[in-house]
Design an enzyme around this catalytic site. Sequence first.
Site, PDB file in Angstrom:
ATOM      1  CG  ASN A 162      -4.165   7.519  -7.525  1.00 48.84           C
ATOM      2  OD1 ASN A 162      -5.247   7.971  -7.142  1.00 48.84           O
ATOM      3  ND2 ASN A 162      -4.077   6.399  -8.227  1.00 48.84           N
ATOM      4  CD1 TRP A 163      -3.893  11.751  -2.151  1.00 50.37           C
ATOM      5  CD2 TRP A 163      -5.735  12.777  -1.384  1.00 50.37           C
ATOM      6  NE1 TRP A 163      -3.506  12.942  -1.576  1.00 50.37           N
ATOM      7  CE2 TRP A 163      -4.617  13.594  -1.093  1.00 50.37           C
ATOM      8  CE3 TRP A 163      -7.005  13.217  -1.000  1.00 50.37           C
ATOM      9  CZ2 TRP A 163      -4.738  14.813  -0.433  1.00 50.37           C
ATOM     10  CZ3 TRP A 163      -7.127  14.436  -0.346  1.00 50.37           C
ATOM     11  CH2 TRP A 163      -5.991  15.223  -0.064  1.00 50.37           C
ATOM     12  CE  LYS A 164      -3.644   3.704  -5.743  1.00 57.79           C
ATOM     13  NZ  LYS A 164      -3.079   2.360  -5.852  1.00 57.79           N
ATOM     14  CG  HIS A 173      -4.735   3.438 -11.392  1.00 60.14           C
ATOM     15  ND1 HIS A 173      -4.882   2.236 -10.752  1.00 60.14           N
ATOM     16  CD2 HIS A 173      -3.684   4.062 -10.804  1.00 60.14           C
ATOM     17  CE1 HIS A 173      -3.948   2.137  -9.812  1.00 60.14           C
ATOM     18  NE2 HIS A 173      -3.213   3.236  -9.825  1.00 60.14           N
ATOM     19  CD  GLU A 187      -5.765   0.805  -7.679  1.00 63.89           C
ATOM     20  OE1 GLU A 187      -6.340   1.892  -7.505  1.00 63.89           O
ATOM     21  OE2 GLU A 187      -4.649   0.531  -7.176  1.00 63.89           O
ATOM     22  CD  GLU A 213       0.598   3.744 -11.203  1.00 64.81           C
ATOM     23  OE1 GLU A 213       1.013   4.434 -10.266  1.00 64.81           O
ATOM     24  OE2 GLU A 213      -0.577   3.342 -11.277  1.00 64.81           O
ATOM     25  N   GLY A 244       0.905  -0.999  -4.263  1.00 62.60           N
ATOM     26  CA  GLY A 244       0.363  -1.295  -2.941  1.00 62.60           C
ATOM     27  C   GLY A 244       0.947  -2.546  -2.309  1.00 62.60           C
ATOM     28  CB  SER A 266       5.843   0.140  -3.583  1.00 65.64           C
ATOM     29  OG  SER A 266       4.728  -0.726  -3.422  1.00 65.64           O
ATOM     30  N   GLY A 294       0.715   6.309  -4.587  1.00 67.95           N
ATOM     31  CA  GLY A 294      -0.530   5.985  -3.901  1.00 67.95           C
ATOM     32  C   GLY A 294      -0.391   6.168  -2.400  1.00 67.95           C
ATOM     33  N   GLY A 295      -0.176   5.050  -1.691  1.00 69.61           N
ATOM     34  CA  GLY A 295      -0.171   5.035  -0.231  1.00 69.61           C
ATOM     35  C   GLY A 295       0.624   6.163   0.415  1.00 69.61           C
TER      36      GLY A 295
HETATM   37  P1  13P Z   1       1.205   2.665  -4.207  1.00 66.87           P
HETATM   38  O1  13P Z   1       2.137   3.850  -4.227  1.00 66.87           O
HETATM   39  O2  13P Z   1       0.332   2.616  -3.010  1.00 66.87           O
HETATM   40  O3  13P Z   1       1.918   1.401  -4.531  1.00 66.87           O
HETATM   41  O4  13P Z   1       0.181   2.917  -5.451  1.00 66.87           O
HETATM   42  C1  13P Z   1       0.695   3.192  -6.688  1.00 66.87           C
HETATM   43  C2  13P Z   1      -0.412   3.657  -7.538  1.00 66.87           C
HETATM   44  O5  13P Z   1      -1.271   2.888  -7.916  1.00 66.87           O
HETATM   45  C3  13P Z   1      -0.455   5.073  -7.896  1.00 66.87           C
HETATM   46  O6  13P Z   1      -1.392   5.298  -8.898  1.00 66.87           O
END
Ligand code: 13P
Length: 251
Positions: free
Chosen positions: A9-11, A97, A99, A169, A175, A215, A236-237
């Site tokens: 997930n590149w966001k 998600h 967010e 999640e 994050g 994470s 994500g990251g």
């Molecule tokens: P991180 O892997 O950066 O914690 O993000 C998780 C996430 O929100 C994937 O959708």
Amino acid sequence: MRKQIVSANWKMNGTLEQANQLLDAFAAAALLVDENRIAVFAVPAPFLMLAKEKLSGNPYLFAAAQNAYSKKSGAYTGEISVEILQSLGIQYLVLGHSERREYFQESNAFLAEKVNIALAFGICPIFCCGEPLEIREANTQNQFVAQQLKESLFHLTPAEFSKIVIAYEPIWAIGTGKTASSEQAQEIHQFIRAEIATQYGEQVANEVSILYGGSVKANNAKELFSQPDVDGGLVGGASLNAAEFIQIINS
Ligand code: 13P
């Protein structure tokens, strides 16, 4: 047999140049993927076609959208429909998600509408659920997640439900560098599968992939993914670093 899935997930990250570099690296990598172990890349919408083209040489890599609206088409400036995604050949769509829930006030009921329209257009929702820190501290995460599933998903027929993917999640792990322990992940994944079994029966529950997100890194992926009810991850990251994400896929 349920699929094992690792999804990036590149966001809202990356420029066109960075997207090109990352996608080229994934397309060229030796990835341990096959029909039961796939990798999905949820990229920013402007990169969807690029991702689809770049990944097209490997049938087990898929581009995904990070969001779509609940209506088929119309005067909704700035939104993206599942009809548009379908016309691009996009097969996966991240929905709900945390967010989106937090910054764009997406409710369980609204997400139910999005899930419905995605399925109607033959697109697989990767439905995100998970609790905030205060719920985890009160040890009421199971009830919290059960409510999310009930209000957004449990109206589906068993046949529809078998087509979705769930991503658990915990918000406190997103994050933050604070990963749920593999025991914590297994415990709640097992609970989620049991809730599905109660609603739809064992067979459906055993077919649905439940991913862990929060994470996930190259150094913890193997341990998390080795849990019996953890069928992969939503990352994500670490998905923005080609070498690290390749390691995660191969975990
Ligand atoms: P991180 O892997 O950066 O914690 O993000 C998780 C996430 O929100 C994937 O959708």
